[in-house]
Design an enzyme around this catalytic site. Structure first.
Site, PDB file in Angstrom:
ATOM      1  N   TRP A  69       7.520  -0.184   4.063  1.00 52.57           N
ATOM      2  CA  TRP A  69       8.101   0.556   2.932  1.00 52.57           C
ATOM      3  C   TRP A  69       9.491   1.089   3.256  1.00 52.57           C
ATOM      4  O   TRP A  69      10.267   1.428   2.374  1.00 52.57           O
ATOM      5  CB  TRP A  69       7.182   1.700   2.499  1.00 52.57           C
ATOM      6  CG  TRP A  69       7.333   2.977   3.273  1.00 52.57           C
ATOM      7  CD1 TRP A  69       6.847   3.231   4.524  1.00 52.57           C
ATOM      8  CD2 TRP A  69       8.028   4.161   2.867  1.00 52.57           C
ATOM      9  NE1 TRP A  69       7.200   4.510   4.911  1.00 52.57           N
ATOM     10  CE2 TRP A  69       7.920   5.106   3.915  1.00 52.57           C
ATOM     11  CE3 TRP A  69       8.724   4.535   1.719  1.00 52.57           C
ATOM     12  CZ2 TRP A  69       8.481   6.376   3.859  1.00 52.57           C
ATOM     13  CZ3 TRP A  69       9.284   5.823   1.664  1.00 52.57           C
ATOM     14  CH2 TRP A  69       9.163   6.706   2.715  1.00 52.57           C
TER      15      TRP A  69
ATOM     16  N   GLU B 116      11.891  13.184   1.026  1.00 54.42           N
ATOM     17  CA  GLU B 116      10.846  12.558   0.196  1.00 54.42           C
ATOM     18  C   GLU B 116       9.449  13.041   0.614  1.00 54.42           C
ATOM     19  O   GLU B 116       8.571  13.258  -0.212  1.00 54.42           O
ATOM     20  CB  GLU B 116      10.956  11.025   0.313  1.00 54.42           C
ATOM     21  CG  GLU B 116       9.783  10.223  -0.236  1.00 54.42           C
ATOM     22  CD  GLU B 116       9.649  10.283  -1.746  1.00 54.42           C
ATOM     23  OE1 GLU B 116      10.610  10.730  -2.413  1.00 54.42           O
ATOM     24  OE2 GLU B 116       8.590   9.891  -2.256  1.00 54.42           O
TER      25      GLU B 116
ATOM     26  N   SER C 273      13.441   6.886 -13.031  1.00 56.14           N
ATOM     27  CA  SER C 273      12.352   7.652 -13.639  1.00 56.14           C
ATOM     28  C   SER C 273      12.217   9.025 -12.964  1.00 56.14           C
ATOM     29  O   SER C 273      12.097  10.058 -13.634  1.00 56.14           O
ATOM     30  CB  SER C 273      11.047   6.861 -13.524  1.00 56.14           C
ATOM     31  OG  SER C 273       9.958   7.685 -13.772  1.00 56.14           O
ATOM     32  N   SER C 274      12.240   9.022 -11.630  1.00 54.89           N
ATOM     33  CA  SER C 274      12.074  10.288 -10.898  1.00 54.89           C
ATOM     34  C   SER C 274      13.228  11.233 -11.186  1.00 54.89           C
ATOM     35  O   SER C 274      13.031  12.449 -11.338  1.00 54.89           O
ATOM     36  CB  SER C 274      12.028  10.035  -9.389  1.00 54.89           C
ATOM     37  OG  SER C 274      10.900   9.300  -9.075  1.00 54.89           O
TER      38      SER C 274
ATOM     39  N   TYR D 225       8.760  15.909   1.688  1.00 52.21           N
ATOM     40  CA  TYR D 225       8.564  17.245   1.129  1.00 52.21           C
ATOM     41  C   TYR D 225       8.447  17.208  -0.390  1.00 52.21           C
ATOM     42  O   TYR D 225       7.799  18.081  -0.991  1.00 52.21           O
ATOM     43  CB  TYR D 225       9.676  18.188   1.615  1.00 52.21           C
ATOM     44  CG  TYR D 225       9.507  18.420   3.090  1.00 52.21           C
ATOM     45  CD1 TYR D 225       8.566  19.320   3.555  1.00 52.21           C
ATOM     46  CD2 TYR D 225      10.207  17.659   4.016  1.00 52.21           C
ATOM     47  CE1 TYR D 225       8.334  19.481   4.904  1.00 52.21           C
ATOM     48  CE2 TYR D 225       9.982  17.807   5.375  1.00 52.21           C
ATOM     49  CZ  TYR D 225       9.048  18.723   5.810  1.00 52.21           C
ATOM     50  OH  TYR D 225       8.804  18.872   7.149  1.00 52.21           O
TER      51      TYR D 225
ATOM     52  N   SER E 151      -1.310  27.472  -3.938  1.00 49.51           N
ATOM     53  CA  SER E 151      -0.959  28.884  -4.153  1.00 49.51           C
ATOM     54  C   SER E 151      -1.447  29.396  -5.507  1.00 49.51           C
ATOM     55  O   SER E 151      -1.449  30.607  -5.750  1.00 49.51           O
ATOM     56  CB  SER E 151       0.562  29.076  -4.048  1.00 49.51           C
ATOM     57  OG  SER E 151       1.019  28.634  -2.804  1.00 49.51           O
TER      58      SER E 151
ATOM     59  N   HIS F 274      13.040  11.734   4.657  1.00 52.09           N
ATOM     60  CA  HIS F 274      12.384  12.967   5.079  1.00 52.09           C
ATOM     61  C   HIS F 274      12.239  13.972   3.940  1.00 52.09           C
ATOM     62  O   HIS F 274      11.146  14.497   3.724  1.00 52.09           O
ATOM     63  CB  HIS F 274      12.993  13.597   6.321  1.00 52.09           C
ATOM     64  CG  HIS F 274      12.003  14.535   6.918  1.00 52.09           C
ATOM     65  ND1 HIS F 274      10.902  14.100   7.619  1.00 52.09           N
ATOM     66  CD2 HIS F 274      11.858  15.863   6.799  1.00 52.09           C
ATOM     67  CE1 HIS F 274      10.133  15.124   7.926  1.00 52.09           C
ATOM     68  NE2 HIS F 274      10.692  16.216   7.439  1.00 52.09           N
TER      69      HIS F 274
ATOM     70  N   LYS G 121       3.521  30.038   5.207  1.00 42.04           N
ATOM     71  CA  LYS G 121       2.685  29.658   4.062  1.00 42.04           C
ATOM     72  C   LYS G 121       1.205  29.668   4.439  1.00 42.04           C
ATOM     73  O   LYS G 121       0.364  30.220   3.722  1.00 42.04           O
ATOM     74  CB  LYS G 121       3.083  28.272   3.531  1.00 42.04           C
ATOM     75  CG  LYS G 121       4.534  28.190   3.100  1.00 42.04           C
ATOM     76  CD  LYS G 121       4.811  27.038   2.184  1.00 42.04           C
ATOM     77  CE  LYS G 121       4.287  27.267   0.814  1.00 42.04           C
ATOM     78  NZ  LYS G 121       4.931  28.351   0.079  1.00 42.04           N
TER      79      LYS G 121
ATOM     80  N   THR H   5       6.511  26.894   7.309  1.00 39.84           N
ATOM     81  CA  THR H   5       5.187  26.330   7.031  1.00 39.84           C
ATOM     82  C   THR H   5       4.103  27.276   7.545  1.00 39.84           C
ATOM     83  O   THR H   5       3.076  27.491   6.884  1.00 39.84           O
ATOM     84  CB  THR H   5       5.039  24.941   7.681  1.00 39.84           C
ATOM     85  OG1 THR H   5       6.182  24.160   7.343  1.00 39.84           O
ATOM     86  CG2 THR H   5       3.792  24.229   7.187  1.00 39.84           C
TER      87      THR H   5
ATOM     88  N   ASP I 149       7.632  22.946 -25.027  1.00 40.21           N
ATOM     89  CA  ASP I 149       7.562  21.573 -24.502  1.00 40.21           C
ATOM     90  C   ASP I 149       8.542  21.469 -23.350  1.00 40.21           C
ATOM     91  O   ASP I 149       9.198  22.454 -23.000  1.00 40.21           O
ATOM     92  CB  ASP I 149       7.922  20.548 -25.612  1.00 40.21           C
ATOM     93  CG  ASP I 149       7.300  19.184 -25.353  1.00 40.21           C
ATOM     94  OD1 ASP I 149       7.443  18.690 -24.223  1.00 40.21           O
ATOM     95  OD2 ASP I 149       6.660  18.631 -26.268  1.00 40.21           O
TER      96      ASP I 149
ATOM     97  N   HIS J 243      14.630  12.523  13.338  1.00 40.36           N
ATOM     98  CA  HIS J 243      13.427  12.587  14.190  1.00 40.36           C
ATOM     99  C   HIS J 243      12.537  11.368  13.959  1.00 40.36           C
ATOM    100  O   HIS J 243      11.623  11.114  14.726  1.00 40.36           O
ATOM    101  CB  HIS J 243      12.665  13.910  14.009  1.00 40.36           C
ATOM    102  CG  HIS J 243      12.027  14.106  12.678  1.00 40.36           C
ATOM    103  ND1 HIS J 243      11.919  15.334  12.076  1.00 40.36           N
ATOM    104  CD2 HIS J 243      11.446  13.256  11.812  1.00 40.36           C
ATOM    105  CE1 HIS J 243      11.309  15.216  10.924  1.00 40.36           C
ATOM    106  NE2 HIS J 243      11.015  13.960  10.737  1.00 40.36           N
ATOM    107  N   HIS J 244      12.806  10.620  12.884  1.00 33.20           N
ATOM    108  CA  HIS J 244      12.087   9.359  12.663  1.00 33.20           C
ATOM    109  C   HIS J 244      12.675   8.241  13.524  1.00 33.20           C
ATOM    110  O   HIS J 244      12.149   7.136  13.521  1.00 33.20           O
ATOM    111  CB  HIS J 244      12.181   8.942  11.191  1.00 33.20           C
ATOM    112  CG  HIS J 244      11.505   9.894  10.256  1.00 33.20           C
ATOM    113  ND1 HIS J 244      10.180   9.769   9.884  1.00 33.20           N
ATOM    114  CD2 HIS J 244      11.952  11.004   9.628  1.00 33.20           C
ATOM    115  CE1 HIS J 244       9.854  10.740   9.062  1.00 33.20           C
ATOM    116  NE2 HIS J 244      10.914  11.520   8.886  1.00 33.20           N
TER     117      HIS J 244
ATOM    118  N   HIS K 263       0.846  -1.204   0.000  1.00 31.19           N
ATOM    119  CA  HIS K 263       0.000   0.000   0.000  1.00 31.19           C
ATOM    120  C   HIS K 263       0.879   1.251   0.000  1.00 31.19           C
ATOM    121  O   HIS K 263       0.680   2.171  -0.805  1.00 31.19           O
ATOM    122  CB  HIS K 263      -0.915  -0.023   1.227  1.00 31.19           C
ATOM    123  CG  HIS K 263      -1.587   1.289   1.515  1.00 31.19           C
ATOM    124  ND1 HIS K 263      -2.592   1.808   0.726  1.00 31.19           N
ATOM    125  CD2 HIS K 263      -1.379   2.209   2.500  1.00 31.19           C
ATOM    126  CE1 HIS K 263      -2.978   2.970   1.213  1.00 31.19           C
ATOM    127  NE2 HIS K 263      -2.256   3.250   2.293  1.00 31.19           N
TER     128      HIS K 263
ATOM    129  N   ARG L  83       0.943   0.305  15.309  1.00 34.01           N
ATOM    130  CA  ARG L  83       0.691   0.206  13.875  1.00 34.01           C
ATOM    131  C   ARG L  83       1.267  -1.111  13.352  1.00 34.01           C
ATOM    132  O   ARG L  83       2.058  -1.762  14.022  1.00 34.01           O
ATOM    133  CB  ARG L  83       1.299   1.410  13.138  1.00 34.01           C
ATOM    134  CG  ARG L  83       2.775   1.548  13.329  1.00 34.01           C
ATOM    135  CD  ARG L  83       3.341   2.840  12.769  1.00 34.01           C
ATOM    136  NE  ARG L  83       3.381   2.866  11.321  1.00 34.01           N
ATOM    137  CZ  ARG L  83       4.280   3.555  10.602  1.00 34.01           C
ATOM    138  NH1 ARG L  83       5.214   4.264  11.220  1.00 34.01           N
ATOM    139  NH2 ARG L  83       4.254   3.557   9.297  1.00 34.01           N
TER     140      ARG L  83
END
Lengths: 545, 44
Positions: free
Chosen positions: A151, A264, A178-179, A266, A277, A262, A340, A337, A115, A311-312, A86, A459
């Site tokens: 994951w 990722e 690809s990314s 963002y 925006s 991390h 924003k 943040t 293009d 922090h993870h 998932h 979890r």
């Protein structure tokens, strides 16, 4: 052709150049296409498919968790496979390709480029993805099943799988390539292909958010690739990068993974900031409040994302000084943040607001993403994190960020730019029905998970104590309701394609920017001759605001 | 700002510059990939 609006300048869309004088076959157009709009469409269709598959996995998870005990076929091992798949499918197959699809469609249109800078590579970076995900999804049918270690792929757990490890790692490598190619294309396009007059600090915030996201991708996707390569050699070639028995360090993997992981997060939210925006000023009929501050805030968030990874890992164990540093550095992210959120609210303040469908999704984003941000701040507090770590509170937190944040912005963008893509309007009534249905069920799904987590429900466990039963049932009802929403959206957009009213070039009264100066649907080729631009044509032409 | 107009030659120049940008960024990505693995090897 000439201007489509009295208040816009001449834009050469070269409609007569469509197909270069010959009719493209289906295969030529969709398999060999180098057109940014076609490739954008392919990305969006692919990502929609992945969202449905990923959502089906989550329905399995929530069906298992609807009541205590084990009731679904497959047992705990399959449950673990479902949670892992998932996440992988939603992150790498759903959210990221959706944003790349939106970038493909909109970045050239917004900067007046004909293009993407490297159209063939653009085709390649898309067509890698279906193969990568076919390979990943096929692991569900091989001996031993799909990856089941989460994951995050933490060793030694992730290495205990069978041949699925090789499949998953190869798939991740392909997604990464690809990314990276997509990111290279975005950077090369924005830095080199802007029409004269589209200065960097006059670009739409969506382009800015994508430029910064692309740099993040370049910086961290190779880190993930390096980590999984080392995982692969540990599993199959006898190395011991992360194998403690051979002198390696499994915790080092966690550091490397989160140094990728991390930023990722963002990567999956900065383009959403750009989309919101764009939408809020349009339906507020006001310029974006604090344009430059918004751009600098995105850049600040991107920078900070590199220095907060551990922090993870508070519960893994690290020196107290490290914990304090990572706690404060993480809390620092609340500052840009907050800028924003303040600016979005200020954009709406005293605006001439109307609440068309994209605006509803954008407002919901601001409110619900902020809830995800607040729970993130709670998780940043070291002693509190020891309580919340690995509980459903974390699941609630990142789903508020990624579903009501990233996904809501993708849906908002689809409704916002759909008339430009297709030349058709959709039923506002049913699109609003889709919105309200989603808002009700998404909160039913994820809000109770805060309570479950605070009460201590772990979890990634298929069974739980009966005291958690009520909130879990409510959460599962939310999941079943949410599963209907992609089909609802498909119906709304399908109806629009067939029977929707023709869309004008600028279907939203307050919309500004180059994309609205071309007809709807946007011709196959646009801006083949760079447009003549005046500041008034740009949403942020006057940077005094 | 005064209106500006560019030519298709200009577009070709831009595409060339874009290719150069892409090559540099690609090189950075490869260096990061190699660097992290090398760091893992040297750390042993």
């Amino acid at each position: 052709m000439s201007a489509t609006h009295p208040d816009t300048v001449a834009v050469d869309t070269h409609e007569h150049h469509d197909d270069h004088g010959h009719k493209q076959s289906f295969v030529e157009r969709w398999f060999f296409s180098t057109n940014h709009k076609d490739i954008g469409t392919l990305y969006l269709i692919f990502s929609f498919t992945m969202f449905v598959i990923g959502a089906a996995f989550s329905v399995y998870i929530r069906a298992e968790l609807a009541e205590p005990g084990l009731q679904m076929p497959g047992g705990p091992e399959f449950f673990n496979q479902m949670t892992t798949m998932h996440a992988l499918v939603m992150i790498f197959g759903g959210v990221m390709p959706a944003f790349v699809g939106l970038a493909n469609w909109m970045v050239p249109l917004q900067i007046g480029a004909p293009d993407m800078a490297l159209p063939r590579m653009n085709n390649w970076s898309f067509w890698i993805l279906p193969f990568a995900f076919t390979m990943l999804l096929l692991t569900l049918f091989i001996n031993g099943g799909a990856p089941a270690g989460g994951w995050t792929l933490y060793p030694p757990l992730s290495l205990q799988g069978g041949s699925n490890v090789a499949f998953a790692i190869f798939a991740i490598h392909m997604m990464g390539i690809s990314s990276i190619m997509g990111a290279i294309n975005v950077i090369a396009t924005i830095l080199n292909m802007r029409a004269p007059g589209v200065d960097l600090l006059k670009m739409p915030v969506f382009c800015w958010s994508w430029l910064i996201t692309a740099f993040l991708l370049i910086a961290v996707m190779p880190v993930l690739a390096g980590a999984v390569t080392m995982l692969l050699t540990d599993k199959f070639f006898g190395t011991s990068f992360f194998n403690a028995a051979g002198g390696g360090d499994p915790v080092m993997f966690q550091h490397i993974f989160w140094f990728f992981g991390h930023p990722e997060v963002y990567i999956m939210i900065l383009p959403a900031f750009g989309i919101v925006s764009e939408i809020l000023p349009t339906f507020s009929r006001k310029p974006l409040f604090g344009y430059q501050a918004m751009v600098y805030a995105i850049a600040s968030i991107a920078f900070l994302s590199f220095i907060v990874w551990a922090h993870h890992m508070f519960a893994v164990g690290m020196p107290l000084g490290g914990e304090i540093y990572f706690m404060y550095a993480t809390m620092l992210i609340a500052v840009p943040t907050g800028v924003k959120v303040f600016n979005w609210v200020s954009t709406m303040w005293k605006g001439s607001l109307t609440f068309e469908t994209p605006m509803l999704w954008a407002i919901a984003f601001v409110i619900l993403f902020t809830i995800g941000g607040f729970s993130g701040l709670m998780l940043a507090i070291v002693p509190a994190d020891f309580q919340y770590h690995d509980t459903y509170f974390v699941v609630a937190h990142f789903h508020y960020v990624l579903v009501t944040g990233a996904l809501f912005s993708i849906i908002a963008a689809t409704y916002y730019w759909w008339p430009k893509w297709t030349g058709r309007m959709y039923s506002e009534f049913w699109a609003k029905f889709h919105f309200w249905w989603t808002v009700v069920f998404v909160n039913l799904l994820f809000f109770p998970q805060h309570f479950l987590g605070l009460a201590g429900m772990p979890r990634r466990i298929p069974d739980y104590n009966v005291v958690f039963a009520d909130w879990n049932l409510i959460s599962s009802i939310g999941a079943f309701g949410m599963f209907l929403t992609p089909f609802m959206m498909l119906g709304i957009l399908g109806w629009s394609l067939k029977k929707g009213a023709p869309a004008p070039a600028r279907p939203w009264e307050g919309a500004l920017g180059l994309e609205w100066t071309v007809p709807s649907p946007a011709p196959h080729h646009t801006f083949t001759t760079p447009p003549v631009i005046r500041d008034g044509d740009l949403a942020h032409g006057d940077i005094t605001h | 700002m005064s209106p500006l107009q560019s030519t298709s030659d200009d577009i070709q120049t831009r595409r060339k510059a874009a290719r150069r940008t892409a090559l540099w960024i690609g090189l950075v990505a490869v260096l990061i990939y190699g660097g992290f693995i090398l760091a893992g090897v040297l750390a042993r």
